[in-house]
Design a protein around this motif. Structure first.
Motif, PDB file in Angstrom:
ATOM      1  N   VAL A   1      11.118 -10.597 -19.263  1.00  0.00           N
ATOM      2  CA  VAL A   1      10.753  -9.219 -19.602  1.00  0.00           C
ATOM      3  C   VAL A   1       9.737  -9.216 -20.739  1.00  0.00           C
ATOM      4  CG1 VAL A   1      12.930  -8.153 -18.859  1.00  0.00           C
ATOM      5  CG2 VAL A   1      12.696  -8.962 -21.227  1.00  0.00           C
ATOM      6  N   TRP A   2       8.869  -8.215 -20.729  1.00  0.00           N
ATOM      7  CA  TRP A   2       7.973  -7.990 -21.863  1.00  0.00           C
ATOM      8  C   TRP A   2       8.811  -7.759 -23.113  1.00  0.00           C
ATOM      9  CZ3 TRP A   2       2.664  -8.144 -21.864  1.00  0.00           C
ATOM     10  CH2 TRP A   2       1.998  -8.038 -20.646  1.00  0.00           C
ATOM     11  N   GLU A   3       8.246  -8.073 -24.280  1.00  0.00           N
ATOM     12  CA  GLU A   3       8.958  -7.885 -25.540  1.00  0.00           C
ATOM     13  C   GLU A   3       8.276  -6.822 -26.393  1.00  0.00           C
ATOM     14  OE1 GLU A   3       9.984 -11.539 -27.555  1.00  0.00           O
ATOM     15  OE2 GLU A   3       9.928 -12.665 -25.663  1.00  0.00           O
ATOM     16  N   TRP A   4       9.041  -5.777 -26.736  1.00  0.00           N
ATOM     17  CA  TRP A   4       8.522  -4.765 -27.649  1.00  0.00           C
ATOM     18  C   TRP A   4       8.222  -5.393 -29.006  1.00  0.00           C
ATOM     19  CZ3 TRP A   4       6.880  -0.197 -26.179  1.00  0.00           C
ATOM     20  CH2 TRP A   4       7.487   0.503 -25.131  1.00  0.00           C
ATOM     21  N   CYS A   5       7.055  -5.104 -29.552  1.00  0.00           N
ATOM     22  CA  CYS A   5       6.725  -5.465 -30.930  1.00  0.00           C
ATOM     23  C   CYS A   5       6.631  -4.200 -31.776  1.00  0.00           C
ATOM     24  CB  CYS A   5       5.398  -6.225 -30.995  1.00  0.00           C
ATOM     25  SG  CYS A   5       5.479  -7.889 -30.307  1.00  0.00           S
ATOM     26  N   TYR A   6       6.597  -4.368 -33.065  1.00  0.00           N
ATOM     27  CA  TYR A   6       6.570  -3.240 -33.989  1.00  0.00           C
ATOM     28  C   TYR A   6       5.260  -2.468 -33.929  1.00  0.00           C
ATOM     29  CZ  TYR A   6       6.307  -0.875 -38.527  1.00  0.00           C
ATOM     30  OH  TYR A   6       6.143   0.051 -39.514  1.00  0.00           O
ATOM     31  N   ASP A   7       4.152  -3.167 -33.687  1.00  0.00           N
ATOM     32  CA  ASP A   7       2.819  -2.619 -33.904  1.00  0.00           C
ATOM     33  C   ASP A   7       2.437  -1.480 -32.978  1.00  0.00           C
ATOM     34  OD1 ASP A   7       1.122  -5.243 -35.373  1.00  0.00           O
ATOM     35  OD2 ASP A   7       3.081  -5.530 -34.481  1.00  0.00           O
ATOM     36  N   THR A   8       1.575  -0.628 -33.512  1.00  0.00           N
ATOM     37  CA  THR A   8       0.826   0.281 -32.663  1.00  0.00           C
ATOM     38  C   THR A   8      -0.311  -0.505 -32.027  1.00  0.00           C
ATOM     39  OG1 THR A   8      -0.740   0.929 -34.396  1.00  0.00           O
ATOM     40  CG2 THR A   8       1.326   2.161 -34.274  1.00  0.00           C
ATOM     41  N   THR A   9      -1.109   0.140 -31.226  1.00  0.00           N
ATOM     42  CA  THR A   9      -2.182  -0.565 -30.522  1.00  0.00           C
ATOM     43  C   THR A   9      -3.539  -0.365 -31.177  1.00  0.00           C
ATOM     44  OG1 THR A   9      -2.475   1.342 -29.050  1.00  0.00           O
ATOM     45  CG2 THR A   9      -0.996  -0.408 -28.320  1.00  0.00           C
ATOM     46  N   GLU A  10      -3.560   0.213 -32.366  1.00  0.00           N
ATOM     47  CA  GLU A  10      -4.830   0.399 -33.063  1.00  0.00           C
ATOM     48  C   GLU A  10      -5.301  -0.925 -33.648  1.00  0.00           C
ATOM     49  OE1 GLU A  10      -4.488   3.562 -35.842  1.00  0.00           O
ATOM     50  OE2 GLU A  10      -3.745   4.987 -34.358  1.00  0.00           O
TER      51      GLU A  10
ATOM     52  N   SER B   1       6.228 -10.582 -17.777  1.00  0.00           N
ATOM     53  CA  SER B   1       7.562 -10.348 -17.219  1.00  0.00           C
ATOM     54  C   SER B   1       7.712 -10.943 -15.832  1.00  0.00           C
ATOM     55  CB  SER B   1       7.835  -8.847 -17.156  1.00  0.00           C
ATOM     56  OG  SER B   1       7.115  -8.257 -16.072  1.00  0.00           O
ATOM     57  N   TRP B   2       8.875 -10.674 -15.244  1.00  0.00           N
ATOM     58  CA  TRP B   2       9.217 -11.171 -13.916  1.00  0.00           C
ATOM     59  C   TRP B   2       8.263 -10.667 -12.836  1.00  0.00           C
ATOM     60  CZ3 TRP B   2      10.150  -7.330 -10.371  1.00  0.00           C
ATOM     61  CH2 TRP B   2      10.472  -6.065 -10.875  1.00  0.00           C
ATOM     62  N   CYS B   3       7.591  -9.547 -13.082  1.00  0.00           N
ATOM     63  CA  CYS B   3       6.715  -8.979 -12.047  1.00  0.00           C
ATOM     64  C   CYS B   3       5.237  -9.139 -12.381  1.00  0.00           C
ATOM     65  CB  CYS B   3       7.054  -7.510 -11.811  1.00  0.00           C
ATOM     66  SG  CYS B   3       6.846  -6.440 -13.241  1.00  0.00           S
ATOM     67  N   ASN B   4       4.929 -10.097 -13.285  1.00  0.00           N
ATOM     68  CA  ASN B   4       3.531 -10.358 -13.648  1.00  0.00           C
ATOM     69  C   ASN B   4       3.109 -11.755 -13.218  1.00  0.00           C
ATOM     70  OD1 ASN B   4       4.467  -8.499 -16.373  1.00  0.00           O
ATOM     71  ND2 ASN B   4       2.730  -7.838 -15.133  1.00  0.00           N
ATOM     72  N   ASN B   5       1.799 -11.936 -13.033  1.00  0.00           N
ATOM     73  CA  ASN B   5       1.281 -13.228 -12.592  1.00  0.00           C
ATOM     74  C   ASN B   5       1.057 -14.165 -13.779  1.00  0.00           C
ATOM     75  OD1 ASN B   5      -1.146 -12.460 -13.820  1.00  0.00           O
ATOM     76  ND2 ASN B   5      -2.039 -11.737 -11.893  1.00  0.00           N
TER      77      ASN B   5
ATOM     78  N   THR C   1       6.011 -13.829 -11.228  1.00  0.00           N
ATOM     79  CA  THR C   1       5.987 -13.500  -9.803  1.00  0.00           C
ATOM     80  C   THR C   1       6.178 -14.720  -8.904  1.00  0.00           C
ATOM     81  OG1 THR C   1       3.554 -13.611  -9.895  1.00  0.00           O
ATOM     82  CG2 THR C   1       4.568 -11.428 -10.040  1.00  0.00           C
ATOM     83  N   GLY C   2       5.795 -15.888  -9.393  1.00  0.00           N
ATOM     84  CA  GLY C   2       5.889 -17.088  -8.563  1.00  0.00           C
ATOM     85  C   GLY C   2       7.276 -17.658  -8.414  1.00  0.00           C
ATOM     86  N   ASN C   3       8.232 -17.234  -9.255  1.00  0.00           N
ATOM     87  CA  ASN C   3       9.567 -17.846  -9.161  1.00  0.00           C
ATOM     88  C   ASN C   3      10.731 -16.891  -9.477  1.00  0.00           C
ATOM     89  OD1 ASN C   3       9.496 -17.576 -11.963  1.00  0.00           O
ATOM     90  ND2 ASN C   3       9.145 -19.761 -12.350  1.00  0.00           N
ATOM     91  N   SER C   4      10.442 -15.650  -9.840  1.00  0.00           N
ATOM     92  CA  SER C   4      11.492 -14.744 -10.309  1.00  0.00           C
ATOM     93  C   SER C   4      12.320 -14.115  -9.204  1.00  0.00           C
ATOM     94  CB  SER C   4      10.878 -13.623 -11.140  1.00  0.00           C
ATOM     95  OG  SER C   4      10.123 -12.740 -10.322  1.00  0.00           O
ATOM     96  N   LYS C   5      11.840 -14.130  -7.964  1.00  0.00           N
ATOM     97  CA  LYS C   5      12.491 -13.461  -6.840  1.00  0.00           C
ATOM     98  C   LYS C   5      12.612 -11.957  -7.088  1.00  0.00           C
ATOM     99  CE  LYS C   5      15.055 -17.626  -5.556  1.00  0.00           C
ATOM    100  NZ  LYS C   5      16.393 -18.234  -5.281  1.00  0.00           N
ATOM    101  N   ASP C   6      11.604 -11.417  -7.793  1.00  0.00           N
ATOM    102  CA  ASP C   6      11.493  -9.973  -8.040  1.00  0.00           C
ATOM    103  C   ASP C   6      12.661  -9.397  -8.830  1.00  0.00           C
ATOM    104  OD1 ASP C   6       9.048  -9.838  -6.687  1.00  0.00           O
ATOM    105  OD2 ASP C   6      10.057  -9.599  -4.762  1.00  0.00           O
TER     106      ASP C   6
END
Length: 311
Positions: free
Chosen positions: A242-251, A277-281, A215-220
Protein backbone atom coordinates in the motif's frame (compact mmCIF):
# COMPACT_ATOMS: atom_id res chain seq x y z
CA UNK A 1 29.55 7.20 33.87
CA UNK A 2 31.24 5.60 30.86
CA UNK A 3 32.50 8.99 29.68
CA UNK A 4 33.83 9.81 33.14
CA UNK A 5 35.61 6.46 33.30
CA UNK A 6 37.21 7.00 29.89
CA UNK A 7 38.51 10.45 30.89
CA UNK A 8 39.92 9.03 34.12
CA UNK A 9 41.63 6.30 32.11
CA UNK A 10 43.41 8.94 30.00
CA UNK A 11 44.62 10.61 33.17
CA UNK A 12 45.85 7.23 34.40
CA UNK A 13 47.85 6.76 31.20
CA UNK A 14 49.63 10.06 31.77
CA UNK A 15 50.40 9.08 35.37
CA UNK A 16 51.67 5.65 34.27
CA UNK A 17 54.00 7.35 31.81
CA UNK A 18 55.51 9.45 34.59
CA UNK A 19 55.78 6.52 37.01
CA UNK A 20 57.46 4.35 34.41
CA UNK A 21 59.88 7.09 33.58
CA UNK A 22 60.80 7.35 37.24
CA UNK A 23 61.12 3.64 37.81
CA UNK A 24 62.94 3.08 34.50
CA UNK A 25 61.75 -0.51 34.50
CA UNK A 26 59.55 -0.40 31.42
CA UNK A 27 60.02 1.79 28.39
CA UNK A 28 57.11 3.16 26.35
CA UNK A 29 58.01 5.30 23.39
CA UNK A 30 55.92 8.34 22.50
CA UNK A 31 54.22 6.58 19.60
CA UNK A 32 52.99 3.77 21.86
CA UNK A 33 51.56 6.20 24.39
CA UNK A 34 49.84 8.23 21.66
CA UNK A 35 48.23 5.07 20.25
CA UNK A 36 46.85 4.15 23.67
CA UNK A 37 45.47 7.65 24.24
CA UNK A 38 43.94 7.75 20.75
CA UNK A 39 42.24 4.43 21.40
CA UNK A 40 40.63 5.86 24.52
CA UNK A 41 39.57 8.98 22.65
CA UNK A 42 37.91 6.80 19.99
CA UNK A 43 35.97 5.05 22.74
CA UNK A 44 34.80 8.42 24.07
CA UNK A 45 33.64 9.44 20.60
CA UNK A 46 31.63 6.24 20.25
CA UNK A 47 30.02 6.82 23.64
CA UNK A 48 29.11 10.46 23.03
CA UNK A 49 28.26 10.88 19.36
CA UNK A 50 29.02 7.93 17.15
CA UNK A 51 26.78 5.07 18.14
CA UNK A 52 23.33 4.38 19.49
CA UNK A 53 23.47 4.24 23.31
CA UNK A 54 23.25 0.70 24.58
CA UNK A 55 20.30 1.58 26.83
CA UNK A 56 18.22 3.04 23.96
CA UNK A 57 15.32 0.70 23.25
CA UNK A 58 12.39 1.06 20.86
CA UNK A 59 9.08 2.08 22.40
CA UNK A 60 7.51 -1.22 21.40
CA UNK A 61 8.79 -4.33 19.70
CA UNK A 62 7.93 -3.45 16.13
CA UNK A 63 9.93 -0.21 16.03
CA UNK A 64 13.44 0.03 14.54
CA UNK A 65 16.03 2.64 15.55
CA UNK A 66 17.21 4.59 12.50
CA UNK A 67 20.23 6.81 12.96
CA UNK A 68 19.85 10.31 11.51
CA UNK A 69 22.12 11.95 8.98
CA UNK A 70 22.38 14.24 5.97
CA UNK A 71 21.62 13.50 2.32
CA UNK A 72 20.16 15.05 -0.79
CA UNK A 73 16.63 13.77 -1.43
CA UNK A 74 15.65 12.93 -4.98
CA UNK A 75 13.16 15.81 -5.08
CA UNK A 76 15.39 18.71 -3.94
CA UNK A 77 18.65 20.28 -5.04
CA UNK A 78 20.08 20.72 -1.54
CA UNK A 79 21.13 18.56 1.35
CA UNK A 80 18.61 17.87 4.14
CA UNK A 81 19.12 16.65 7.69
CA UNK A 82 17.21 13.86 9.40
CA UNK A 83 17.13 13.36 13.17
CA UNK A 84 17.40 9.99 14.90
CA UNK A 85 14.11 8.15 14.55
CA UNK A 86 12.19 5.12 15.60
CA UNK A 87 10.40 3.73 12.54
CA UNK A 88 7.75 1.01 12.48
CA UNK A 89 9.24 -2.16 11.04
CA UNK A 90 5.99 -2.94 9.24
CA UNK A 91 3.13 -1.04 7.70
CA UNK A 92 0.44 -0.52 10.35
CA UNK A 93 -1.61 -3.70 10.29
CA UNK A 94 -5.34 -4.27 10.57
CA UNK A 95 -4.68 -6.01 13.88
CA UNK A 96 -2.93 -3.02 15.45
CA UNK A 97 -5.51 -0.63 14.01
CA UNK A 98 -8.40 -2.60 15.49
CA UNK A 99 -6.74 -2.75 18.91
CA UNK A 100 -6.73 1.05 19.10
CA UNK A 101 -9.57 2.30 16.90
CA UNK A 102 -12.04 -0.59 17.41
CA UNK A 103 -13.09 -0.84 13.78
CA UNK A 104 -11.72 -2.18 10.52
CA UNK A 105 -12.43 -0.10 7.41
CA UNK A 106 -10.04 -2.16 5.23
CA UNK A 107 -11.30 -3.38 1.88
CA UNK A 108 -9.10 -6.49 1.95
CA UNK A 109 -9.95 -8.36 5.15
CA UNK A 110 -9.34 -11.97 6.12
CA UNK A 111 -5.84 -11.68 7.59
CA UNK A 112 -5.18 -9.23 10.43
CA UNK A 113 -1.53 -8.99 9.37
CA UNK A 114 -2.47 -7.28 6.15
CA UNK A 115 -1.87 -3.53 6.18
CA UNK A 116 -4.72 -1.28 7.18
CA UNK A 117 -6.07 0.65 4.19
CA UNK A 118 -9.09 2.68 3.26
CA UNK A 119 -8.11 5.28 5.83
CA UNK A 120 -7.55 8.98 5.20
CA UNK A 121 -4.58 11.12 6.18
CA UNK A 122 -6.63 12.50 9.08
CA UNK A 123 -7.47 8.98 10.25
CA UNK A 124 -3.75 8.19 10.33
CA UNK A 125 -3.09 11.22 12.56
CA UNK A 126 -5.77 10.06 15.00
CA UNK A 127 -4.16 6.61 15.18
CA UNK A 128 -0.77 8.20 15.93
CA UNK A 129 -2.25 10.15 18.83
CA UNK A 130 -3.99 7.14 20.33
CA UNK A 131 -0.81 5.05 20.15
CA UNK A 132 1.12 7.89 21.82
CA UNK A 133 -1.42 7.95 24.65
CA UNK A 134 -1.17 4.18 25.05
CA UNK A 135 2.56 4.46 25.70
CA UNK A 136 2.37 7.57 27.88
CA UNK A 137 3.83 9.91 25.26
CA UNK A 138 2.59 13.43 24.55
CA UNK A 139 0.58 13.23 21.29
CA UNK A 140 2.11 15.17 18.41
CA UNK A 141 -1.12 16.30 16.77
CA UNK A 142 -3.71 18.68 18.17
CA UNK A 143 -6.87 17.62 16.35
CA UNK A 144 -9.33 19.88 18.15
CA UNK A 145 -10.25 21.61 14.89
CA UNK A 146 -9.78 18.72 12.50
CA UNK A 147 -13.44 18.95 11.47
CA UNK A 148 -12.49 22.33 9.99
CA UNK A 149 -9.39 20.93 8.32
CA UNK A 150 -7.10 22.74 10.78
CA UNK A 151 -4.10 21.03 12.38
CA UNK A 152 -1.89 22.22 15.23
CA UNK A 153 1.23 20.57 16.70
CA UNK A 154 1.88 19.87 20.39
CA UNK A 155 5.41 20.75 21.51
CA UNK A 156 7.05 19.15 24.55
CA UNK A 157 7.19 22.46 26.41
CA UNK A 158 3.39 22.52 26.46
CA UNK A 159 2.90 25.01 23.66
CA UNK A 160 0.59 24.36 20.74
CA UNK A 161 1.91 25.82 17.49
CA UNK A 162 0.95 25.97 13.85
CA UNK A 163 2.54 23.34 11.60
CA UNK A 164 4.58 25.81 9.57
CA UNK A 165 6.65 26.70 12.68
CA UNK A 166 6.47 23.40 14.57
CA UNK A 167 9.67 21.54 15.41
CA UNK A 168 9.39 17.75 15.38
CA UNK A 169 12.60 17.57 17.43
CA UNK A 170 10.48 18.98 20.25
CA UNK A 171 7.92 16.17 20.11
CA UNK A 172 7.98 12.67 21.57
CA UNK A 173 4.85 10.94 20.29
CA UNK A 174 4.17 8.89 17.18
CA UNK A 175 3.59 10.67 13.90
CA UNK A 176 3.68 10.31 10.14
CA UNK A 177 7.12 10.66 8.57
CA UNK A 178 7.98 13.69 6.51
CA UNK A 179 8.89 12.89 2.92
CA UNK A 180 12.54 13.67 3.69
CA UNK A 181 12.46 11.15 6.55
CA UNK A 182 10.60 8.56 4.49
CA UNK A 183 13.13 8.57 1.66
CA UNK A 184 15.99 8.43 4.18
CA UNK A 185 14.81 5.25 5.89
CA UNK A 186 13.33 3.66 2.76
CA UNK A 187 16.72 3.92 1.03
CA UNK A 188 18.50 2.51 4.07
CA UNK A 189 19.83 5.65 5.75
CA UNK A 190 23.46 5.94 6.77
CA UNK A 191 23.98 2.17 6.59
CA UNK A 192 23.09 2.14 2.89
CA UNK A 193 25.20 5.24 2.23
CA UNK A 194 28.16 3.50 3.81
CA UNK A 195 27.74 0.23 1.91
CA UNK A 196 26.90 1.79 -1.47
CA UNK A 197 23.27 0.62 -1.77
CA UNK A 198 21.54 3.95 -1.07
CA UNK A 199 20.60 4.52 -4.71
CA UNK A 200 18.80 1.23 -5.27
CA UNK A 201 15.60 1.74 -7.29
CA UNK A 202 13.52 0.06 -4.59
CA UNK A 203 13.89 -0.15 -0.83
CA UNK A 204 16.62 -2.76 -0.41
CA UNK A 205 17.02 -3.98 -3.98
CA UNK A 206 17.07 -3.17 -7.67
CA UNK A 207 14.81 -6.18 -8.21
CA UNK A 208 11.24 -5.28 -7.27
CA UNK A 209 10.18 -8.91 -6.78
CA UNK A 210 12.62 -9.17 -3.86
CA UNK A 211 10.98 -6.43 -1.82
CA UNK A 212 7.50 -5.44 -3.05
CA UNK A 213 3.95 -6.52 -3.85
CA UNK A 214 2.90 -4.86 -7.12
CA UNK A 215 0.84 -5.65 -10.22
CA UNK A 216 3.25 -8.40 -11.24
CA UNK A 217 2.80 -10.53 -8.13
CA UNK A 218 0.08 -9.14 -5.82
CA UNK A 219 -2.88 -11.03 -7.35
CA UNK A 220 -4.83 -7.75 -7.17
CA UNK A 221 -4.91 -7.57 -3.38
CA UNK A 222 -2.83 -6.53 -0.38
CA UNK A 223 -0.59 -9.11 1.26
CA UNK A 224 0.44 -9.73 4.85
CA UNK A 225 3.26 -7.48 5.96
CA UNK A 226 6.82 -8.73 6.30
CA UNK A 227 6.75 -11.49 3.67
CA UNK A 228 9.20 -9.86 1.28
CA UNK A 229 12.86 -9.08 1.93
CA UNK A 230 13.48 -6.07 4.25
CA UNK A 231 15.85 -3.25 3.43
CA UNK A 232 19.23 -2.96 5.14
CA UNK A 233 17.61 -1.34 8.21
CA UNK A 234 15.15 -4.18 8.68
CA UNK A 235 12.12 -2.27 7.34
CA UNK A 236 9.55 -4.17 5.28
CA UNK A 237 7.20 -3.18 2.44
CA UNK A 238 8.48 0.35 1.92
CA UNK A 239 7.60 -0.25 -1.72
CA UNK A 240 4.39 -1.86 -2.90
CA UNK A 241 1.53 -3.39 -0.89
CA UNK A 242 0.00 0.00 0.00
CA UNK A 243 1.02 3.61 -0.52
CA UNK A 244 2.22 5.32 2.66
CA UNK A 245 0.78 8.61 3.85
CA UNK A 246 3.47 11.17 4.67
CA UNK A 247 3.08 14.36 6.66
CA UNK A 248 3.90 16.77 3.83
CA UNK A 249 1.69 18.81 1.62
CA UNK A 250 2.52 18.73 -2.08
CA UNK A 251 3.83 22.28 -2.33
CA UNK A 252 7.47 22.92 -3.18
CA UNK A 253 9.85 22.21 -0.32
CA UNK A 254 11.36 25.31 1.25
CA UNK A 255 15.09 25.97 1.35
CA UNK A 256 16.61 24.77 4.61
CA UNK A 257 13.44 23.05 5.79
CA UNK A 258 12.56 19.37 5.86
CA UNK A 259 8.83 19.84 5.30
CA UNK A 260 6.18 22.36 4.29
CA UNK A 261 2.73 22.73 5.76
CA UNK A 262 0.25 25.55 5.59
CA UNK A 263 -3.23 25.96 7.00
CA UNK A 264 -5.86 23.94 5.19
CA UNK A 265 -7.61 25.85 2.42
CA UNK A 266 -8.97 25.16 -1.05
CA UNK A 267 -5.56 25.56 -2.65
CA UNK A 268 -3.78 23.19 -0.28
CA UNK A 269 -5.77 20.00 0.19
CA UNK A 270 -3.26 17.37 -0.97
CA UNK A 271 -0.84 15.26 1.09
CA UNK A 272 2.15 13.25 -0.05
CA UNK A 273 2.03 9.48 -0.62
CA UNK A 274 5.13 7.30 -1.13
CA UNK A 275 6.06 3.77 -2.12
CA UNK A 276 3.46 2.56 -4.59
CA UNK A 277 1.01 -0.29 -4.00
CA UNK A 278 -0.39 -3.66 -5.00
CA UNK A 279 -2.11 -2.11 -8.03
CA UNK A 280 0.89 -0.17 -9.39
CA UNK A 281 3.58 -1.19 -11.86
CA UNK A 282 7.33 -1.35 -11.37
CA UNK A 283 7.94 2.28 -12.35
CA UNK A 284 5.38 3.72 -9.93
CA UNK A 285 6.70 1.64 -7.00
CA UNK A 286 10.22 3.14 -7.18
CA UNK A 287 11.46 5.00 -4.10
CA UNK A 288 11.80 8.29 -5.95
CA UNK A 289 8.19 8.39 -7.23
CA UNK A 290 5.90 10.90 -5.50
CA UNK A 291 2.17 10.32 -5.19
CA UNK A 292 -0.50 12.51 -3.60
CA UNK A 293 -4.14 12.58 -2.63
CA UNK A 294 -6.59 14.80 -0.79
CA UNK A 295 -6.20 14.48 2.98
CA UNK A 296 -9.85 13.50 3.44
CA UNK A 297 -9.86 10.71 0.85
CA UNK A 298 -9.40 7.00 1.58
CA UNK A 299 -8.40 4.20 -0.80
CA UNK A 300 -7.93 0.45 -0.74
CA UNK A 301 -4.29 0.93 -1.75
CA UNK A 302 -3.22 3.57 0.82
CA UNK A 303 -2.05 2.98 4.39
CA UNK A 304 0.87 4.18 6.50
CA UNK A 305 3.74 3.49 8.88
CA UNK A 306 4.76 5.61 11.86
CA UNK A 307 7.87 7.27 13.26
CA UNK A 308 8.87 9.18 16.36
CA UNK A 309 11.83 11.46 17.01
CA UNK A 310 14.58 10.08 19.28
CA UNK A 311 17.09 12.64 20.56
Amino acid sequence: MALKKAILDINKIEKIELDLAKLEKIELDLDSIEKIVQSLKDDIKKITVGEKPAELKPTFEDMIFVKGGKYQPSFTDEEKEVSNLEVSKYLITQKLWQELIRNNPANFKGDENRPIEYISWWHALEFCNRLSEKYGLRPVYNLGKSDQGLLMINQLDGTVVSPDVADFNKTEGFRLPTEVEWEWFARGGQVALDNGTFDYTYSGSNNIDDVAWYTGNSKDTTQSVGLKMPNVLGLYDCNGNVWEWCYDTTEGIESGKSYVYKAYDHSNVYRRLKGGSWCNNTEVCAVAVRGNSQATYAYSNAGFRIVRTVL
